[in-house]
Motif scaffolding. Structure first.
Motif, short mmCIF file in Angstrom:
data_model
loop_
_atom_site.label_atom_id
_atom_site.label_comp_id
_atom_site.label_asym_id
_atom_site.label_seq_id
_atom_site.Cartn_x
_atom_site.Cartn_y
_atom_site.Cartn_z
N LEU A 16 -35.08 160.12 -94.34
CA LEU A 16 -34.24 161.29 -94.47
C LEU A 16 -34.14 161.66 -95.94
O LEU A 16 -33.78 160.83 -96.77
N VAL A 17 -34.53 162.87 -96.24
CA VAL A 17 -34.38 163.39 -97.59
C VAL A 17 -33.41 164.55 -97.49
O VAL A 17 -33.76 165.64 -97.08
N PRO A 18 -32.15 164.27 -97.80
CA PRO A 18 -31.15 165.31 -97.59
C PRO A 18 -31.38 166.52 -98.50
O PRO A 18 -31.59 166.38 -99.69
N LEU A 55 -19.38 170.78 -87.59
CA LEU A 55 -20.40 171.07 -88.60
C LEU A 55 -21.09 169.79 -89.03
O LEU A 55 -20.43 168.74 -89.13
N THR A 56 -22.39 169.88 -89.30
CA THR A 56 -23.15 168.78 -89.87
C THR A 56 -23.73 169.28 -91.19
O THR A 56 -24.45 170.28 -91.21
N ILE A 57 -23.40 168.56 -92.26
CA ILE A 57 -23.67 169.05 -93.61
C ILE A 57 -24.42 167.98 -94.40
O ILE A 57 -24.11 166.80 -94.33
N SER A 58 -25.39 168.43 -95.20
CA SER A 58 -26.13 167.54 -96.07
C SER A 58 -26.24 168.19 -97.44
O SER A 58 -26.56 169.38 -97.52
N PRO A 59 -25.96 167.48 -98.52
CA PRO A 59 -25.55 166.08 -98.59
C PRO A 59 -24.16 165.87 -97.98
O PRO A 59 -23.32 166.76 -97.97
N LEU A 78 -7.64 169.69 -89.55
CA LEU A 78 -8.82 168.84 -89.70
C LEU A 78 -8.76 167.76 -88.64
O LEU A 78 -7.80 167.01 -88.56
N GLY A 79 -9.79 167.67 -87.83
CA GLY A 79 -9.86 166.64 -86.82
C GLY A 79 -10.56 165.40 -87.34
O GLY A 79 -10.18 164.28 -87.03
N PHE A 80 -11.58 165.62 -88.21
CA PHE A 80 -12.39 164.50 -88.70
C PHE A 80 -13.24 164.99 -89.86
O PHE A 80 -13.82 166.08 -89.81
N VAL A 81 -13.29 164.20 -90.93
CA VAL A 81 -14.17 164.47 -92.06
C VAL A 81 -14.85 163.15 -92.40
O VAL A 81 -14.18 162.14 -92.62
N ASP A 82 -16.18 163.15 -92.43
CA ASP A 82 -16.91 161.93 -92.76
C ASP A 82 -17.85 162.20 -93.93
O ASP A 82 -18.84 162.89 -93.79
N ARG A 83 -17.50 161.64 -95.07
CA ARG A 83 -18.30 161.85 -96.28
C ARG A 83 -19.58 161.03 -96.27
O ARG A 83 -20.41 161.16 -97.17
N PHE A 84 -19.77 160.18 -95.27
CA PHE A 84 -20.99 159.39 -95.17
C PHE A 84 -22.01 160.01 -94.23
O PHE A 84 -23.21 159.93 -94.47
N SER A 85 -21.55 160.65 -93.14
CA SER A 85 -22.48 161.28 -92.20
C SER A 85 -22.57 162.79 -92.41
O SER A 85 -23.50 163.42 -91.91
N GLY A 86 -21.59 163.37 -93.10
CA GLY A 86 -21.58 164.82 -93.29
C GLY A 86 -21.01 165.58 -92.12
O GLY A 86 -21.25 166.78 -91.97
N THR A 87 -20.23 164.91 -91.29
CA THR A 87 -19.64 165.55 -90.13
C THR A 87 -18.25 166.09 -90.46
O THR A 87 -17.45 165.40 -91.07
#
Length: 122
Positions: A16-18, A55-59, A78-87
């Motif tokens: 994976l190359v974000p 939403l799915t975000i990269s980086p 905000l239901g969920f924010v994940d700085r590792f998966s970008g969700t």
């Protein structure tokens, strides 16, 4: 005579190359209460709002910025924010959720130079 490497299978390595992109921007209108529960959201609070945005975000760290933009753009939760998966998952009324998703897409595209997908709906 055969080459010593002739029978060695070719190995392909994928990684994976974000890039700077939003690959999923989806609005779920009137989801079933079970979906809220499976996502770990409190349906007593969130269900009355009537929509979930995904939403799915990269980086991946950009999900933090997107969450901030979404909160400031519309009356969503905000239901969920994940700085590792970008969700990023947001909840609100259908119009609030759509406005928040659109604000995120517009900001990252116009201010940060991201590639963005279209908003899809179910």
């Amino acid at each position: 005579m055969d080459s010593p490497h002739e029978h060695i299978p070719e190995r392909i390595v994928q990684e994976l190359v974000p890039g700077k992109e939003i690959t999923i921007a989806h609005l779920i209108a009137s989801p079933d209460v079970t979906l809220y529960e499976k996502l770990g959201l409190d349906p007593r609070i969130e269900y009355s709002k009537s929509a979930i945005g995904v939403l799915t975000i990269s980086p991946a760290e950009t999900a933090i910025i997107a969450g901030d933009i979404a909160i400031k753009a519309a009356g969503i939760e905000l239901g969920f924010v994940d700085r590792f998966s970008g969700t990023l998952i947001v909840t609100g009324t259908i119009s609030e959720t759509e406005a928040a998703i659109r604000a995120v897409l517009d900001y990252v595209k116009n201010k940060m130079g991201f590639s963005v997908c279209e908003i899809t709906r179910t």
